[in-house]
Design a protein around this motif. Structure first.
Motif, short mmCIF file in Angstrom:
data_model
loop_
_atom_site.label_atom_id
_atom_site.label_comp_id
_atom_site.label_asym_id
_atom_site.label_seq_id
_atom_site.Cartn_x
_atom_site.Cartn_y
_atom_site.Cartn_z
N LEU A 26 8.01 54.68 -15.78
CA LEU A 26 9.27 54.28 -16.42
C LEU A 26 9.59 55.20 -17.61
O LEU A 26 8.71 55.53 -18.41
N LYS A 27 10.84 55.61 -17.71
CA LYS A 27 11.30 56.43 -18.83
C LYS A 27 12.50 55.76 -19.50
O LYS A 27 13.49 55.45 -18.84
N PHE A 467 14.96 54.61 -16.58
CA PHE A 467 14.78 55.18 -15.25
C PHE A 467 13.44 54.71 -14.69
O PHE A 467 12.44 54.73 -15.40
N GLU A 468 13.45 54.32 -13.40
CA GLU A 468 12.22 53.84 -12.78
C GLU A 468 12.32 54.00 -11.27
O GLU A 468 13.43 53.98 -10.71
N LEU A 470 12.62 52.97 -7.66
CA LEU A 470 13.35 51.77 -7.22
C LEU A 470 12.42 50.66 -6.75
O LEU A 470 12.66 49.48 -7.03
N ASP A 471 11.36 51.01 -6.01
CA ASP A 471 10.51 49.95 -5.45
C ASP A 471 9.58 49.32 -6.50
O ASP A 471 8.92 48.33 -6.24
N LYS A 472 9.54 49.89 -7.73
CA LYS A 472 8.72 49.33 -8.80
C LYS A 472 9.52 48.41 -9.72
O LYS A 472 8.96 47.81 -10.64
N ILE A 473 10.81 48.32 -9.48
CA ILE A 473 11.66 47.48 -10.34
C ILE A 473 11.41 46.01 -10.01
O ILE A 473 11.44 45.61 -8.84
N THR A 474 11.15 45.21 -11.03
CA THR A 474 11.00 43.76 -10.84
C THR A 474 12.33 43.08 -11.15
O THR A 474 13.17 43.63 -11.85
N PHE A 590 10.60 53.95 3.44
CA PHE A 590 11.84 54.03 2.64
C PHE A 590 11.88 52.98 1.52
O PHE A 590 11.39 51.86 1.68
N SER A 591 12.50 53.37 0.43
CA SER A 591 12.87 52.39 -0.59
C SER A 591 14.20 51.79 -0.17
O SER A 591 15.14 52.52 0.15
N ASN A 592 14.27 50.46 -0.18
CA ASN A 592 15.54 49.81 0.18
C ASN A 592 16.39 49.52 -1.04
O ASN A 592 17.45 48.92 -0.96
N GLY A 593 15.92 49.95 -2.22
CA GLY A 593 16.73 49.77 -3.43
C GLY A 593 16.78 48.33 -3.91
O GLY A 593 16.01 47.48 -3.48
#
Length: 619
Positions: A26-27, A467-468, A470-474, A590-593
């Motif tokens: 994460l930034k 910025f992170e 996408l698949d790590k966003i909670t 794939f990341s599904n966002g």
């Protein structure tokens, strides 16, 4: 993170995601704080000045007169309003909320269906200056009254449009009630010709009430005549008259008539009024919130104070009181009829509680709901806006004269906006916004302490942009909450079946995936944008953008290359489920966002789902 405090209250809010962040990928981008110390001024900004309507009907002509007269009275009753407005003219205060804070929103206003709404609200705010021009306003009011006199029929009633053969009882009562309201609060000093016009209106409505009562007696007599004997006939007659014969129009009449106690009732009218007042005292609980308020006021003004206090007690018992939203009613929802209008109903409730009980704490609680409604909604009708502003400014505690800024602490640092050259404080509202760059942001800044010393309420928002992967966003939630799930759609022996997709389930090219989004909102909101990101390994089945309707909700669905967008003009409190299908067209991991949602009117109300991944196996 939305934040709010009430008068003489100190609260600490914590943005847990920032405080407990341990991600190595994460930034930080920016941390933004915005605070409004006295939001009652937002209501003043919404005061309408109406120049011309497209149609010269009786209702719109009177609405122009009513809104201009009441708004002009409010703006000129307090010299501070003029001072603050002059300061607004040289700032961005008179922009529509839809046009503000573009850097904090998920998409710019030009990309939404609401650009015209934003421009219209901005123009409306800038027209407030005309309300200070007393000569212009006097001319406008005289013109509107002259047009009304020309539309009024010989009977005293008003037709919808001039030239119609028939009076409209609804429009006539609406006009009489409006004049009564202006008269009671001392807004307008009516000329002799206007007084005569109003007297004719009231006499016409008295006649119509007597006609209704006569028809009721005639129907009761017909039932009596059909009975076997005199005793049964008398019983049937009394039974018919004792049952509930009230209509919403009759309730509106009694409320309207309570403004004109100086206009004497003849014997026939008095008999009819007494009958319907006794009916309203008996059957008040069968009607909605707006009608209960009108019944309570009409009974209180006619001397039946015990029943009025009983209705007030019932209203209190059925109300919800929340620390954030104040005092309101779950049943106060918008509908098709004039008595199903949430803002007007809440304004009427303030009138009811002010006149019958005048408890400052209760009135202030009712006012809080109106302001919180304004935070996330644009007030559409002129009647709603003028009634709401009147209720806010001229009842309960004096919020408009409050000048103290709230005290703010970010982490262990105290913010003094008036002493900082980089922060511009808006006149009246006390609104300011400040931000910190990437290298300045620390976990300690996740704690915000707000201290409100004066009366009224204050609110604000803390925005953390980063910025992170996408698949790590909670997931994150505010009063808006999102939950997104993916399902594999298959054909089984029992028909279509949905299987929840997780990291262990491998998909194949050609598989059909159902995207399900569950949205929860704890309040009514307007101008809501929801964006559902889509994996690069799938393609949507539905590619046409169009309006859709479900569960009493209408929205515009727009399919783009990387996401599906949903635009809600109005989102009422509740739970909604949206589904659409996509087909797998590529192999890979794939990341599904994520799915994001945000109020374009109050961007602090935003939410997003957690990140998802899908695995599509090789052929």
């Amino acid at each position: 993170m939305p934040m709010w405090v009430r008068n003489k209250q100190t609260k600490t809010f914590t943005l847990n995601k920032l405080k407990n962040n341990t991600s190595s990928t994460l930034k930080n981008h920016k941390l933004t704080l915005e605070i409004t110390s006295n939001p009652v001024w937002y209501a003043i900004q919404s005061l309408p000045y109406l120049m011309e309507y497209p149609y010269e009907c009786a209702e719109q002509t009177f609405s122009r007169y009513y809104a201009n007269t009441l708004a002009s009275f409010i703006t000129n009753s307090n010299t501070k309003i003029r001072e603050v407005f002059n300061a607004w003219k040289s700032s961005g205060a008179l922009l529509s909320n839809l046009e503000k804070n573009q850097e904090l929103k998920s998409l710019i206003i030009q990309e939404t269906p609401w650009l015209r709404d934003a421009q219209s609200e901005t123009e409306q705010k800038k027209r407030i200056a005309l309300l200070f021009d007393l000569n212009k306003m006097k001319n406008e009011q005289d013109k509107a009254l002259h047009k009304l006199q020309n539309i009024q029929m010989n009977s005293g009633g008003f037709s919808w449009f001039k030239g119609s053969k028939y009076e409209s009882i609804f429009i006539t009562q609406h006009i009489a009630t409006g004049f009564g309201h202006l008269k009671k609060i001392g807004v307008s000093d009516f000329s002799t010709s206007t007084k005569k016009m109003i007297e004719k209106v009231v006499e016409f409505l008295d006649t119509k009430l007597v006609d209704n009562y006569s028809k009721l007696l005639k129907k009761a007599s017909e039932i009596k005549e059909k009975s076997k004997n005199k005793k049964e006939g008398d019983k049937a007659y009394q039974k018919y008259l004792a049952k509930n014969n009230l209509s919403y129009f009759t309730i509106q009449y009694l409320y309207m008539r309570s403004f004109y106690n100086s206009v004497s009732l003849n014997d026939k009218t008095k008999t009819a009024v007494d009958y319907y007042q006794n009916q309203s005292a008996k059957y008040w609980n069968a009607y909605n919130l707006y009608a209960k308020g009108q019944i309570a006021l009409s009974l209180y003004r006619s001397g039946k104070k015990a029943v009025a206090n009983k209705i007030l007690k019932s209203l209190k018992e059925n109300a919800i009181t929340s620390d954030e939203l104040g005092m309101y009613w779950k049943s106060n929802k918008s509908g098709y009829y004039y008595y199903e209008a949430p803002v007007e109903t809440q304004a009427l409730m303030i009138e009811v509680f002010s006149e019958i009980e005048n408890n400052l704490n209760v009135i202030d609680n009712l006012k809080i709901w109106l302001l919180k409604n304004k935070q996330t909604n644009g007030w559409k009708t002129t009647k709603a806006t003028t009634e709401a502003v009147y209720a806010l400014l001229l009842n309960g505690s004096d919020w408009i004269s409050v000048t103290e800024m709230v005290d703010i602490k970010v982490g262990d640092k105290t913010i003094h906006p008036s002493l900082m050259d980089t922060i511009k404080v808006e006149a009246g509202t006390g609104y300011f916004k400040t931000s910190w760059k990437r290298e300045e942001i620390t976990p300690e800044m996740s704690e915000i302490t707000i201290n409100k010393k004066g009366t009224g309420i204050a609110w604000g928002g803390l925005y953390w942009q980063y910025f992170e992967d996408l698949d790590k966003i909670t997931s994150a939630e505010t009063p808006l909450k999102l939950d997104k799930k993916l399902f594999l759609k298959i054909n089984s022996e029992s028909g279509k079946e949905l299987i929840a997709i997780n990291n262990k389930l491998q998909l194949k090219v050609g598989d059909l995936i159902t995207v399900r989004i569950e949205l929860r909102s704890d309040r009514d909101m307007e101008f809501i944008h929801m964006k559902d990101m889509r994996s690069s390994g799938v393609e949507p089945i539905n590619v046409l953008s169009k309006y859709k309707y479900q569960d009493g909700l209408s929205y515009y669905e727009s399919t783009k290359d990387a996401a599906t967008n949903f635009f809600f003009d109005r989102l009422t409190k509740g739970i909604y489920v949206f589904e659409y299908d996509v087909r797998v067209n590529n192999t890979g991991n794939f990341s599904n966002g994520i799915t994001t949602i945000q109020s374009m009117y109050a961007p602090e109300f935003s939410s997003h789902s957690k990140g998802e991944r899908i695995i599509v196996q090789e052929k």
